[in-house]
Scaffold this motif. Structure first.
Motif, PDB file in Angstrom:
ATOM      1  N   THR A  54      15.016  -3.859   4.141  1.00 12.42           N
ATOM      2  CA  THR A  54      14.450  -3.958   5.481  1.00 12.42           C
ATOM      3  C   THR A  54      15.270  -3.152   6.484  1.00 12.42           C
ATOM      4  OG1 THR A  54      13.515  -6.123   4.976  1.00 12.42           O
ATOM      5  CG2 THR A  54      13.802  -5.592   7.294  1.00 12.42           C
ATOM      6  N   GLU A  92       7.888  -7.245   7.172  1.00  4.01           N
ATOM      7  CA  GLU A  92       7.794  -8.397   6.270  1.00  4.01           C
ATOM      8  C   GLU A  92       7.377  -9.616   7.086  1.00  4.01           C
ATOM      9  OE1 GLU A  92      11.591  -9.126   4.350  1.00  4.01           O
ATOM     10  OE2 GLU A  92      12.710  -8.738   6.176  1.00  4.01           O
ATOM     11  N   ASP A 168       6.775  -3.246   4.125  1.00  3.49           N
ATOM     12  CA  ASP A 168       7.924  -4.065   3.745  1.00  3.49           C
ATOM     13  C   ASP A 168       7.418  -5.323   3.036  1.00  3.49           C
ATOM     14  OD1 ASP A 168      10.472  -5.008   3.453  1.00  3.49           O
ATOM     15  OD2 ASP A 168      10.982  -4.987   5.583  1.00  3.49           O
ATOM     16  N   GLU A 169       7.586  -5.353   1.747  1.00  7.43           N
ATOM     17  CA  GLU A 169       7.152  -6.469   0.902  1.00  7.43           C
ATOM     18  C   GLU A 169       5.696  -6.873   1.141  1.00  7.43           C
ATOM     19  OE1 GLU A 169       9.853  -9.534   0.211  1.00  7.43           O
ATOM     20  OE2 GLU A 169      11.611  -8.268   0.469  1.00  7.43           O
TER      21      GLU A 169
END
Ligand SMILES: Nc1ncnc2c1ncn2[C@@H]1O[C@H](COP(=O)(O)OP(=O)(O)OP(=O)(O)O)[C@@H](O)[C@H]1O
Ligand SMILES: [Mg+2]
Lengths: 316, 254
Positions: A54, A92, A168-169
Motif C-alpha cells: 500500500t 484497499e 490495492d487488494e
C-alpha cells in the motif's frame, strides 16, 4: 514524452520511513522497492501483510512523498499531473459517500475525469452492469454490502476509461464467486489493451491472471519477473507415490529417503534426479508396492513465495 | 463542469442530506418561533422581542451549522479514503479545498434563506414590518458563518472533528469578544496586554459583523458600513481557505 518502450509504471529503489508518535519512532514501510509494469500486462504485486504494498501504491499516486527513489506513471514524473486522467485507482477497503447511489457516485467520478454529464451517466450505467451491480445501482451506497462496495470501487476506478489501473487488494473480502468475477474482469481489461497492477496476497488469483509478478517482503523487493519464468526456473523435481506396502516397509523406505513422508498408507517422495526417482520406485514395486504416481513436480507460486520470504529478507 | 464546482455541488448535496442539517434547521426554527411566544407574554413591543431573540437564534443556528459541518469536511474524506481517489483524478488539492468550502457555503446560505423566511413570517405575525435594517442583520450572519466555516475547514485538514469542534468553539467565543479584550486588559500587566493586542489583530471581530441591535431599535445602517463588514468577513474567510489548501497540499495521505 512517452515512447513505446516506456513502462506504464516504474519504481526504482523506492524507500519511505514513517515517524510514529511523539517520540517519532521510525517505521520503515519501504526500504528498497523496484518494479516495472509494461503496457498491456497484468502485474501481480505480492507480499505478506505489512510488506509495503500500500505504501508503494500511495507513493505512485502522489498521495505520499517518497524519501528516495525514482517513480513514474505512463512516463511522467508523479508530480506532473499529466497522468491523472489516465490512471484509475482503487484503495484497499474503499468506502464512499453513502448518501449517493452507486450510479450517482460513478457518474460523479467520470465527470471529475472530464467526461460530460450525459456520457458520464451512460458510462456509469455500463460500468456498474459490468461489475454486476445492475440491480443495485439506483440504491444508496449506505445499504451496500462489503462485496458490493468493492465492486463499486472497481467501477469508480474504471470511470473515465483510464489506460492504467492500480488496484490495492481488489479481491480481499470477496466470496469465491466475487473473486472469480473480479479475476474475469481483470482479464477482460487486459483484452481491451489496458494495463493492470494489483496487489494481493492470494496466490491462486495471481497464478490465474498475472503475466508478471513482483514479490516484496519487509519493504524490499525479493523477486520480480514473468510468472512462467519464475515457475519454470525453480528446480523441477519428480514426485513418486507408492501404496500397498505394510506399515513397516513404509517406515523403512521413508527412513532411507530424505524428502519422503508417509501419509494415509502411502509413501510420497521427492527427487531432483529422474534416475534416482525411478530407482526408488522400482525398488518398492519389486517389494510388492503399487506405483500410484510418478510425475514431474512443478513448484507452485506458493512454494516460491514462502521461500522468497524466508531467504530474501532485507539485510541492513 | 469544472472540478471545483463538481466538488461544491456534491458537498452541498452531502451536507443537506446529513442529519445534522435537519437537526440544526429544527433548532433554528424553534428559536425563532420561541421568540414569538416570548414576545406575546412580555409587556409591550412584541416585534422587538422577535427581532432580538429571533435574529440571535438565526445567528446561533447558522454559525453552529457552519462550524459543525466544516470540522468534518476534509477529515472524514481522508478517513474514508474517498479523498485518495478524488486526488488521483485531474483535481488539484486547492481545487478540492475550494470546492468543499464553496459547497459548505452554499448549504449554509440555503439554511439562512430558510431561517430568514421563517423569521419574516414570525415578524409579520408579531405585528412588525420588514425593514432594510432587518435584511442587513440577516445578511451579516453570512460572513460570520463563513469565517467559522473557514476556521473549521482549516482544522479539519489536520485534526479530528471532536478536537476541532472544541477548538472551533473557543475561537468563536474569542472572536465574539475581541473588541472587549483590549478594554478589559487595559490595566493588566504588559505581557497580558500584548497577548490581548495580538489576539485583537489576528482574530476576526464578530462584533463588527453584528447588526442586530440596529434592527431591534430600527436604526438605519450606512451602506458603506455594511459593505465594509461583508468584505472584511469574506476576505478573512478566503484567507482561511487558502491556509487550509496550504495545509492539505503539504500533508501526506496516510
Ligand atoms: N502511516 C503510517 N505510519 C506508520 N507506519 C506505517 C504507516 N503506513 C504504513 N506503515 C508501516 O509500513 C509497513 C508497510 O505497510 P503497508 O500498508 O504498505 O503494507 P501492505 O503491504 O499494504 O500490507 P497489507 O497486506 O496488510 O495491506 C507496515 O509495517 C506498517 O506498519
Ligand atoms: Mg495494504
Amino acid at each position: 514524452m512517452m515512447t513505446s518502450q516506456e513502462p506504464m509504471v516504474r519504481v526504482r529503489a523506492f524507500s519511505k520511513t514513517f515517524y510514529v508518535g511523539l517520540r517519532r519512532k521510525p517505521s520503515y514501510a519501504a526500504r528498497d522497492i523496484s518494479l516495472e509494469v509494461q503496457p498491456g500486462e497484468i502485474f501481480g504485486f505480492l507480499g505478506p501483510n505489512g510488506a509495503g504494498k500500500t505504501t508503494t501504491i500511495k507513493a505512485l499516486l502522489g498521495l505520499i512523498r517518497p524519501d528516495q527513489g525514482e517513480l513514474s506513471l505512463l512516463g511522467h514524473a508523479i508530480s506532473d499531473p499529466a497522468w491523472r486522467a489516465r490512471v484509475g485507482y482503487m484503495p484497499e477497503h474503499p468506502t464512499f459517500y453513502d448518501y449517493l447511489t452507486g450510479h450517482e457516485l460513478v457518474t460523479w467520478f467520470a465527470r471529475l475525469s472530464g467526461v460530460n454529464r450525459i456520457d458520464a451517466e451512460k458510462e456509469a450505467r455500463a460500468l456498474l452492469e459490468r461489475v454486476g451491480l445492475s440491480q443495485a445501482m439506483n440504491r444508496r451506497l449506505r445499504g451496500y454490502s462489503k462485496g458490493m462496495l468493492q465492486r463499486t470501487g472497481l467501477a469508480t476506478a474504471l470511470a473515465g476509461s483510464p489506460s492504467l489501473l492500480i488496484l490495492d487488494e481488489p479481491m480481499t473480502g470477496l466470496d469465491p464467486i466475487g473473486r472469480r468475477d473480479i479475476r474475469e474482469l481483470i482479464m477482460s481489461l487486459k483484452a481491451e489493451g489496458k494495463t493492470v497492477l494489483y496487489s494481493t496476497h492470494i496466490l491462486s488469483d495471481v497464478e490465474m491472471t498475472c503475466d508478471r509478478v513482483g514479490i516484496i517482503n519487509k519493504g524490499a523487493s525479493v523477486r520480480t519477473g514473468r510468472l512462467d519464468e519464475i515457475l519454470g526456473q525453480t528446480a523441477r523435481g519428480y514426485q513418486v507415490v507408492v501404496s500397498g506396502l505394510g506399515p513397516e516397509a513404509l517406515a523403512r523406505a521413508a527412513a532411507e529417503q530424505a524428502e519422503a513422508e508417509v501419509r494415509e498408507g502411502k509413501i510420497e517422495a521427492l527427487f531432483t534426479e529422474r534416475a534416482a526417482a525411478w530407482d526408488f520406485a522400482s525398488h518398492l514395486v519389486a517389494a510388492g508396492g503399487v506405483l500410484e504416481r510418478f510425475e514431474p513436480h512443478r513448484d507452485t507460486l506458493e512454494g516460491i513465495f514462502m521461500r522468497s520470504l524466508a531467504t530474501g529478507e532485507y539485510k541492513e | 463542469m469544472n472540478a471545483t464546482l463538481l466538488i461544491a455541488t456534491n458537498t452541498l448535496r452531502q451536507t443537506i442530506r446529513q442529519r445534522l442539517y435537519l437537526n440544526i434547521g429544527v433548532f433554528g426554527v424553534g428559536m425563532i418561533l420561541l421568540s414569538m411566544v416570548v414576545g406575546q407574554i412580555t409587556f409591550g413591543y412584541p416585534d422587538r422581542v422577535v427581532r432580538s431573540l429571533g435574529l440571535s437564534g438565526c445567528t446561533l443556528a447558522v454559525d453552529l451549522l457552519a462550524l459543525l459541518t466544516a470540522v468534518s469536511l476534509i477529515y472524514e474524506e481522508i478517513d474514508k479514503k474517498t479523498l485518495f481517489v478524488v486526488l488521483t483524478r485531474p483535481v488539484d488539492r486547492w481545487q478540492y479545498v475550494a470546492g468543499r468550502y464553496l459547497g459548505l457555503l452554499l448549504a449554509v446560505a440555503l439554511a439562512l434563506v430558510g431561517f430568514a423566511v421563517v423569521f419574516l413570517i414570525t415578524l409579520r405575525l408579531a405585528g412588525g414590518t420588514l425593514t432594510s435594517s432587518d435584511l442587513v442583520a440577516l445578511l451579516a450572519i453570512l460572513p460570520e458563518a463563513a469565517i467559522l466555516g473557514g476556521f473549521g475547514l482549516v482544522l479539519s485538514a489536520f485534526s479530528t472533528p471532536t478536537l476541532s469542534t472544541g477548538i472551533g468553539l473557543g475561537f468563536w467565543m474569542a472572536a465574539a469578544t475581541t473588541d472587549d479584550l483590549v478594554g478589559l486588559t487595559a490595566n493588566a500587566d504588559l505581557p497580558l496586554k500584548l497577548v490581548a493586542k495580538a489576539a485583537y489583530y489576528v482574530l476576526p471581530s464578530f462584533a463588527r459583523l453584528d447588526f442586530r441591535d440596529a434592527a431591534v431599535y430600527q436604526a438605519s445602517v450606512a451602506p458603506a458600513e455594511v459593505g465594509y463588514s461583508l468584505a472584511y468577513g469574506m476576505l478573512y474567510a478566503v484567507g482561511l481557505v487558502a491556509l487550509a489548501s496550504v495545509i492539505l497540499t503539504r500533508r501526506e495521505m496516510v
